[in-house]
Motif scaffolding. Sequence first.
Motif, PDB file in Angstrom:
ATOM      1  N   ILE A  73       4.025  -1.905 -10.250  1.00  0.00           N
ATOM      2  CA  ILE A  73       5.007  -2.594  -9.412  1.00  0.00           C
ATOM      3  C   ILE A  73       5.886  -3.553 -10.214  1.00  0.00           C
ATOM      4  O   ILE A  73       7.040  -3.779  -9.883  1.00  0.00           O
ATOM      5  N   ASP A  76       6.659   5.659  -5.461  1.00  0.00           N
ATOM      6  CA  ASP A  76       6.564   6.097  -6.863  1.00  0.00           C
ATOM      7  C   ASP A  76       5.188   6.694  -7.158  1.00  0.00           C
ATOM      8  O   ASP A  76       5.061   7.615  -7.961  1.00  0.00           O
ATOM      9  N   ALA A  77       4.162   6.144  -6.506  1.00  0.00           N
ATOM     10  CA  ALA A  77       2.798   6.646  -6.705  1.00  0.00           C
ATOM     11  C   ALA A  77       2.484   7.844  -5.804  1.00  0.00           C
ATOM     12  O   ALA A  77       1.344   8.298  -5.746  1.00  0.00           O
ATOM     13  N   ALA A 122       6.979   1.058  -4.801  1.00  0.00           N
ATOM     14  CA  ALA A 122       5.913   1.395  -5.751  1.00  0.00           C
ATOM     15  C   ALA A 122       4.969   2.433  -5.153  1.00  0.00           C
ATOM     16  O   ALA A 122       4.492   3.338  -5.861  1.00  0.00           O
ATOM     17  N   MET A 123       4.688   2.326  -3.865  1.00  0.00           N
ATOM     18  CA  MET A 123       3.824   3.300  -3.209  1.00  0.00           C
ATOM     19  C   MET A 123       4.479   4.677  -3.167  1.00  0.00           C
ATOM     20  O   MET A 123       3.817   5.710  -3.336  1.00  0.00           O
ATOM     21  N   VAL A 138      -1.150  -4.273  -3.192  1.00  0.00           N
ATOM     22  CA  VAL A 138      -0.114  -3.715  -4.063  1.00  0.00           C
ATOM     23  C   VAL A 138       0.844  -4.820  -4.520  1.00  0.00           C
ATOM     24  O   VAL A 138       1.326  -4.821  -5.651  1.00  0.00           O
ATOM     25  N   ARG A 165      -4.153   6.192  -6.153  1.00  0.00           N
ATOM     26  CA  ARG A 165      -2.701   6.040  -6.146  1.00  0.00           C
ATOM     27  C   ARG A 165      -2.297   4.614  -5.762  1.00  0.00           C
ATOM     28  O   ARG A 165      -1.280   4.102  -6.248  1.00  0.00           O
ATOM     29  N   PRO A 175       4.172   5.354   3.343  1.00  0.00           N
ATOM     30  CA  PRO A 175       3.791   4.018   2.851  1.00  0.00           C
ATOM     31  C   PRO A 175       3.893   2.921   3.905  1.00  0.00           C
ATOM     32  O   PRO A 175       3.124   1.963   3.867  1.00  0.00           O
ATOM     33  N   ALA A 204       0.039   2.244  -7.902  1.00  0.00           N
ATOM     34  CA  ALA A 204       1.172   1.495  -7.350  1.00  0.00           C
ATOM     35  C   ALA A 204       1.071   0.019  -7.703  1.00  0.00           C
ATOM     36  O   ALA A 204       2.063  -0.622  -8.082  1.00  0.00           O
TER      37      ALA A 204
END
Length: 269
Positions: A167, A135-136, A132-133, A110, A159, A141, A163
């Motif tokens: 990012i 957000d996904a 970002a994880m 990621v 996903r 995470p 991410a």
Amino acid sequence: MLEVKDLSIEFLDRSSPERVLNHLNLHMEPGEIVGLVGESGSGKTMTAQAVAGLLPGHAVIKSGEIRLNGQDLLHCTKNELRSLQGNEIAMIFQEPMTSLNPVMKIGRQVEESLRLHTDLSGPERKERALKAMLDAELPNPEDLYYKYPHQLSGGMRQRVMIASAIICHPKLLIADEPTTALDVTIQAQIVRLLQKINRKYETAILFISHDLGLVRKLCSRVVVLCDGDMVEEGTIEEIFRSPKQDYTRQLIASVPVRTGTPLRRQLHE
């Protein structure tokens, strides 16, 4: 934001050149979600790869230009293009298992764009990766950060790809058949996730699919390709209510019909 003019691409790996994209014109505004639809072999993926600078070696651009915010992508130096890939333009692929490194932990994958495009420290990269994880919409995470791709489900791997793509908050996200390998429930979740990313970060999305049902739910405008030619373009309303070309009408007619529900009602639910 994105402008593709007169783009033609040929394959040179056969006895005679094979034209796979023929004088394509395409534009996208900032924050817009555009669907690129057509059957297999229609030129959808070639368009995506050309915009992302990822054409295979046997593909040759015969004419045209591609501009992102005025910058000519076809005449960038390798370093200039590399600085754009993952930073300004990001791509989500159809099958994450072929894109994710099976022997590299999720967190490191990621973070890859941050490693290439920023001077952030290791802890700072990890913090951005975890965000970002989230957000996904990946659960836990902190735990997933240290797992390997084979330990995740297909939906979670997709996903992870999302991410990785968002990012650096790219201006353009290219989603090439991102739901094809997923079941219907997960497909709907991925579409809602892309909508959320579009709203939150105003990321423009080029959504490539043969599934008109998903395109209708996600996109505001549609470009229809057939055998490398653009046969029709219009808003979702125009394409689904009054398609002008026979090929588009055939695509719409091929959408599976639920028993007892007229096709036209399904398309506009």
